[in-house]
Scaffold this motif. Structure first.
Motif, PDB file in Angstrom:
ATOM      1  N   ARG A   6       0.831  -1.207   0.000  1.00  0.00           N
ATOM      2  CA  ARG A   6       0.000   0.000   0.000  1.00  0.00           C
ATOM      3  C   ARG A   6       0.864   1.255   0.000  1.00  0.00           C
ATOM      4  O   ARG A   6       0.547   2.249  -0.663  1.00  0.00           O
ATOM      5  CB  ARG A   6      -0.929  -0.004   1.214  1.00  0.00           C
ATOM      6  CG  ARG A   6      -1.936   1.147   1.209  1.00  0.00           C
ATOM      7  CD  ARG A   6      -2.922   1.011   2.332  1.00  0.00           C
ATOM      8  NE  ARG A   6      -3.754  -0.162   2.138  1.00  0.00           N
ATOM      9  CZ  ARG A   6      -4.799  -0.202   1.335  1.00  0.00           C
ATOM     10  NH1 ARG A   6      -5.134   0.863   0.627  1.00  0.00           N
ATOM     11  NH2 ARG A   6      -5.506  -1.300   1.225  1.00  0.00           N
ATOM     12  N   ARG A 192      -6.947   4.590   6.183  1.00  0.00           N
ATOM     13  CA  ARG A 192      -6.944   3.131   6.211  1.00  0.00           C
ATOM     14  C   ARG A 192      -6.164   2.596   7.407  1.00  0.00           C
ATOM     15  O   ARG A 192      -6.390   1.473   7.844  1.00  0.00           O
ATOM     16  CB  ARG A 192      -6.324   2.579   4.922  1.00  0.00           C
ATOM     17  CG  ARG A 192      -7.154   2.811   3.679  1.00  0.00           C
ATOM     18  CD  ARG A 192      -8.309   1.841   3.604  1.00  0.00           C
ATOM     19  NE  ARG A 192      -7.857   0.453   3.570  1.00  0.00           N
ATOM     20  CZ  ARG A 192      -8.669  -0.584   3.538  1.00  0.00           C
ATOM     21  NH1 ARG A 192      -9.979  -0.391   3.567  1.00  0.00           N
ATOM     22  NH2 ARG A 192      -8.193  -1.829   3.500  1.00  0.00           N
ATOM     23  N   GLY A 220      -8.548  -3.407   8.220  1.00  0.00           N
ATOM     24  CA  GLY A 220      -7.328  -2.740   7.773  1.00  0.00           C
ATOM     25  C   GLY A 220      -6.447  -3.658   6.953  1.00  0.00           C
ATOM     26  O   GLY A 220      -6.879  -4.693   6.435  1.00  0.00           O
TER      27      GLY A 220
END
Length: 474
Positions: A6, A192, A220
């Protein structure tokens, strides 16, 4: 998605997204501009503009490297004019506010516009006749103190100028888009992470206040989900620990209450009979003997209760090691029966052993502890026997993996309500509250489970009860 991927995606997005949008805007702008103006913004135009600016810079440098008076010489003026002619530029020399040389016919208004553009340094284009020029001014200081100026006029192509502006606009657009994308991606990325962390913080606060029913939800990225999962396991273990602690505390209170109740009856009897002896009530040898026998019996009951309590406590805390040895279960039950048979017969109870095994079977037993199990069950059946002729049958059979010992009596039986609790410590039905310590079957259960076995009860109503013991084969 894991946190590392991410982060890589977020960092790449802050560059790729504004770059793609900028390219799209640039292509759209070029297409619309070319269609509306009919001009073609090409790289050649920009290259030509760059060459003109470079030539002006070189010319300005050449002027500054010479003494100011040289600009008044015809030869130098001709040299400058030839250099500017290469880019179709023009030259204007001014001394003390007067134009001393000009390669182009300028009106006073054109001269003022040129001076104004040169003095301000705005590099704004000016129109002279049909041409558009960029003015670059070079200031001079002559030896006599007179100030002068050299104006370098370079022709401009409007398309090239627009292309320069376009490049600047596109650059600014990219920077703004980069900043905006960075803010949005950072907000989404932090959300997030921060949202599940806030939920974890809330759950931790609830747990710290003693609310162990607050579940921790996995959410998450993978690393945060793993953290949530570990914390949830910790919460469950903590909840089980607190529950066990409360359960032990309740058991402790129940033990104290039960011991107090159970010891009170025999101790009160002992006290009463002792007082009877001291008061002279036992005034005959027969009464004295009966009083003393009763005191001895009650003292034995108290001693037995204390022994049972200590044994159960040690078994519950796993403080008594088991001494296992390979044992022929059939022969072992015969020996147990021989020792208990006289006492049972004195209570008018007939006991029998039925072995239904195809061959000898061996199990790993602590012989002394398992004997306590058999004796406790037989003693329990004797206490609750309500028939004139009692009967206890011991049946031994096997299954594919285990041996089953069934001790069945024809006594008063156990009600369905009492059946699930008869192996609980100190549990007894009200009608027989005074019989025994209430630990016999609880001790039997602890010992059987210490042998990795299982014990349970089956009620036959008024026809009696069966205590079943399952032990693994050796």
């Amino acid at each position: 998605m894991d946190l590392k991927k991410r982060m890589i995606l977020a960092n790449a997005s802050t560059v790729i997204i504004p770059m793609v949008i900028t390219v799209f805007i640039a292509v759209a702008f070029l297409f619309i501009y070319c269609k509306m103006s009919g001009n073609d913004l090409s790289f050649k135009d920009y290259q030509r503009l760059s060459q003109i600016k470079l030539e002006l810079l070189n010319t300005e440098t050449g002027i500054l490297q010479r003494s100011p008076e040289v600009v008044e010489e015809d030869e130098f003026q001709k040299h400058l004019q030839e250099r500017l002619a290469e880019i179709q530029g023009e030259l204007v020399i001014i001394k003390d506010g007067k134009m001393i040389f000009s390669s182009i016919n300028l009106s006073k208004i054109d001269l003022e516009k040129s001076l104004d553009a040169g003095n301000m340094g705005r590099n704004e284009p000016i129109v002279i006749g049909d041409m558009t020029y960029s003015v670059q001014s070079v200031g001079l200081q002559f030896k006599d103190g007179t100030k002068g100026r050299v104006l370098l006029l370079a022709p401009l192509d409007q398309a090239a100028t627009n292309l320069t502006r376009f490049i600047i606009i596109i650059g600014v657009t990219f920077v703004l888009l980069f900043m905006l994308t960075n803010i949005l991606v950072s907000y989404h990325f932090s959300r997030r992470i921060l949202k599940p962390l806030r939920n974890l913080q809330s759950a931790a606060a609830e747990i710290s206040r003693g609310n162990l029913d607050q579940a921790i939800v996995e959410e998450g990225d993978q690393e945060i989900q793993a953290l949530c999962r570990d914390l949830e396991l910790m919460r469950l273990k903590l909840k089980d620990s607190v529950y066990s602690q409360l359960k032990y505390e309740d058991n402790r209170k129940m033990i104290i209450s039960s011991i107090s109740h159970d010891l009170k009856t025999p101790v009160t009897s002992i006290k009463g009979y002792v007082e009877g002896i001291l008061d002279g009530i036992a005034n005959t040898p027969e009464k004295m003997e009966r009083y003393l026998k009763t005191i001895s019996l009650k003292a034995h009951q108290v001693d037995q209760m204390i022994d049972d309590l200590l044994l159960y406590a040690k078994l519950d805390l796993n403080q008594i090691p088991f001494d296992f040895e390979k044992t022929d279960i059939g022969e072992y039950l015969k020996l147990c029966l021989l020792e208990s048979e006289p006492e049972l017969e004195s209570s008018h109870i007939k006991v029998s052993l039925h072995i239904d095994l195809p061959q000898k079977q061996f199990v790993s037993l602590d012989r002394a502890r398992m004997k306590r199990v058999i004796v406790n069950i037989l003693d329990n059946s004797r206490k609750y026997m309500n028939k004139e002729q009692g009967e206890i049958k011991i049946l031994l059979r096997d299954t594919f993996t285990s041996l089953i010992i069934e001790l069945r009596d024809n006594g008063s039986g156990v009600s369905e309500g009492d059946l699930p609790h008869i192996f609980d410590r100190f549990y007894r039905s009200d009608k027989a509250r005074s019989k025994g310590s209430g630990l016999g079957l609880a001790i039997a259960k602890q010992i059987v489970e210490g042998h990795k076995g299982r014990i349970w009860a089956v009620s036959h109503g008024e026809e009696g009860t069966s205590i079943m013991i399952s032990l693994s084969k050796s």
